[in-house]
Design an enzyme around this catalytic site. Structure first.
Site, PDB file in Angstrom:
ATOM      1  NE  ARG A 167      -4.411  -0.708   0.240  1.00 10.45           N
ATOM      2  CZ  ARG A 167      -4.626  -1.711  -0.620  1.00 10.45           C
ATOM      3  NH1 ARG A 167      -3.696  -2.076  -1.471  1.00 10.45           N
ATOM      4  NH2 ARG A 167      -5.776  -2.346  -0.646  1.00 10.45           N
ATOM      5  CD  GLU A 198      -2.650   3.583  -5.101  1.00 14.76           C
ATOM      6  OE1 GLU A 198      -1.496   3.211  -4.826  1.00 14.76           O
ATOM      7  OE2 GLU A 198      -3.539   2.822  -5.515  1.00 14.76           O
ATOM      8  CG  HIS A 205      -2.932  -0.394  -6.780  1.00 13.73           C
ATOM      9  ND1 HIS A 205      -3.327   0.296  -5.673  1.00 13.73           N
ATOM     10  CD2 HIS A 205      -3.058  -1.711  -6.451  1.00 13.73           C
ATOM     11  CE1 HIS A 205      -3.685  -0.550  -4.720  1.00 13.73           C
ATOM     12  NE2 HIS A 205      -3.539  -1.785  -5.168  1.00 13.73           N
TER      13      HIS A 205
HETATM   14  C1  DGY Z   1      -5.984  -5.347  -2.798  1.00 14.64           C
HETATM   15  O1  DGY Z   1      -6.656  -6.354  -3.027  1.00 14.64           O
HETATM   16  O2  DGY Z   1      -5.949  -4.813  -1.703  1.00 14.64           O
HETATM   17  C2  DGY Z   1      -5.222  -4.788  -3.927  1.00 14.64           C
HETATM   18  O3  DGY Z   1      -4.372  -3.779  -3.547  1.00 14.64           O
HETATM   19  C3  DGY Z   1      -6.159  -4.301  -4.998  1.00 14.64           C
HETATM   20  O4  DGY Z   1      -5.571  -4.636  -6.180  1.00 14.64           O
END
Ligand code: DGY
Length: 339
Positions: free
Chosen positions: A245, A274, A292
């Site tokens: 993240r 982002e 992402h």
């Molecule tokens: C998640 O599943 O948390 C991912 O970051 C989304 O692609």
């Protein structure tokens, strides 16, 4: 629960999803969709939730106490993502709202991307492609775009959950890497053994990793887990890859470290703000930037929305949702009433 429109629960799908998922939910519920995939402001999301007992969402839509209080009829919030730092889980639990995420279905796909990004970073693949496309490749040269080896190097993993272990497997079994890791809790000896994984403290992880991969969930505790002080402990030849993240890395501090070559390179799939990317990162040659896409294989994205749909259908029809985040809510009855 198939019935007339009057008696069927109403649900909201907050973002565009595969049509088959909409159709499947339509067998059980009155469904409002967001086919053009607008990112609704919080007030708009709240307005569209009026009268809905279920929400299918992603890791982007904020589900907080204000939204829940404005929609006391809401019974279930089901995410198609594994990360759920956008959901105030205690607020959901306090109001008897079931929250679920989609763990498991994206583990291997995200590990594939994480490992590929680490390799692209170590071997300067994005930089090399830009070099070629710009017409700068005129001859073979002994030191042209030399990077660092992945095979046999020390792979450091911060956050040894499902995805961390899947990346460790790729490194240890596919590339002969030495695996070290730091996590809130240590793996069992039986889980460590096949990976040859060594549990270390965070400082040792930073000092010894040739390639450090971040796979830790975002929380107040992991905010800026990698900042200037941590980057200063890393080897000058080391790389850093983040597929977890934004916010785990202090992007400004990372840009400064990359600019000053305090570490060799970084590979990022996620960012603090982002989809905005820190402008200093965009200027640097030694960072691979992805939008992402960790879980973005078509099969996995279908499985993710399928998992969210399974949870929503179960939650609103009185069955046991497969992957609840706050299973304690299932002890109560309020969430089951459906309509
Ligand atoms: C998640 O599943 O948390 C991912 O970051 C989304 O692609």
């Amino acid at each position: 629960m198939i019935g007339t429109a009057l008696h069927r629960p109403h649900v909201l799908i907050a973002r565009a999803v595969f049509p088959e998922a909409v159709a499947r939910l339509g067998e059980h519920f009155e469904v409002e969709t967001n086919a053009d995939d607008t990112e609704w402001a919080p007030q708009e999301l709240s307005r569209r939730l009026r009268g809905k007992t279920g929400l299918l969402a992603t890791s982007v839509e904020r589900v907080d106490a204000a939204l829940l209080d404005a929609n006391p009829q809401l019974r279930a919030v089901c995410l198609m993502t594994v990360g759920y730092n956008n959901v105030d889980v205690p607020a959901c639990t306090a109001r008897g709202v079931l929250a679920s995420n989609a763990p498991g279905v994206l583990t291997e796909t995200t590990a594939d991307l994480g490992f590929a990004l680490m390799m692209a970073t170590a071997r300067r693949m994005a930089e090399a492609e830009r070099f070629l496309r710009s017409g700068l490749w005129t001859k073979w040269r002994y030191d042209l775009l030399t990077g660092s080896d992945v095979h046999g190097a020390t792979l450091g993993i911060l956050g040894m959950g499902r995805v961390g272990q899947a990346i460790a497997r790729r490194g240890a079994l596919g590339f002969g890497m030495k695996v070290i890791y730091h996590n809130r809790s240590r793996l069992s000896a039986a889980d460590e053994a096949p990976l040859g994984a060594r549990y270390v403290d965070k400082v040792t992880l930073l000092r010894e990793s040739d390639h450090l991969v971040l796979v830790v969930p975002y929380s107040a505790a992991s905010h800026h887990a990698i900042g200037a002080a941590e980057l200063a402990l890393m080897k000058p030849r080391a790389t850093l890859t983040n597929v977890a993240r934004g916010g785990i890395v202090d992007d400004a501090a990372l840009a400064a470290a990359l600019r000053d070559r305090r570490i060799a390179a970084a590979g990022l799939d996620v960012y603090e703000n982002e989809p905005a990317v820190h402008p200093a990162l965009l200027e640097l040659p030694n960072v691979v930037l992805l939008p992402h896409i960790g879980s973005a294989s078509e099969a996995t994205r279908r499985a993710m929305v399928g998992c969210a749909a399974d949870n929503l259908i179960a939650a609103l029809t009185g069955a046991a949702p497969p992957t609840p985040i706050n299973p304690e809510v299932l002890q109560g009855k309020r969430w089951q009433s459906g309509v």
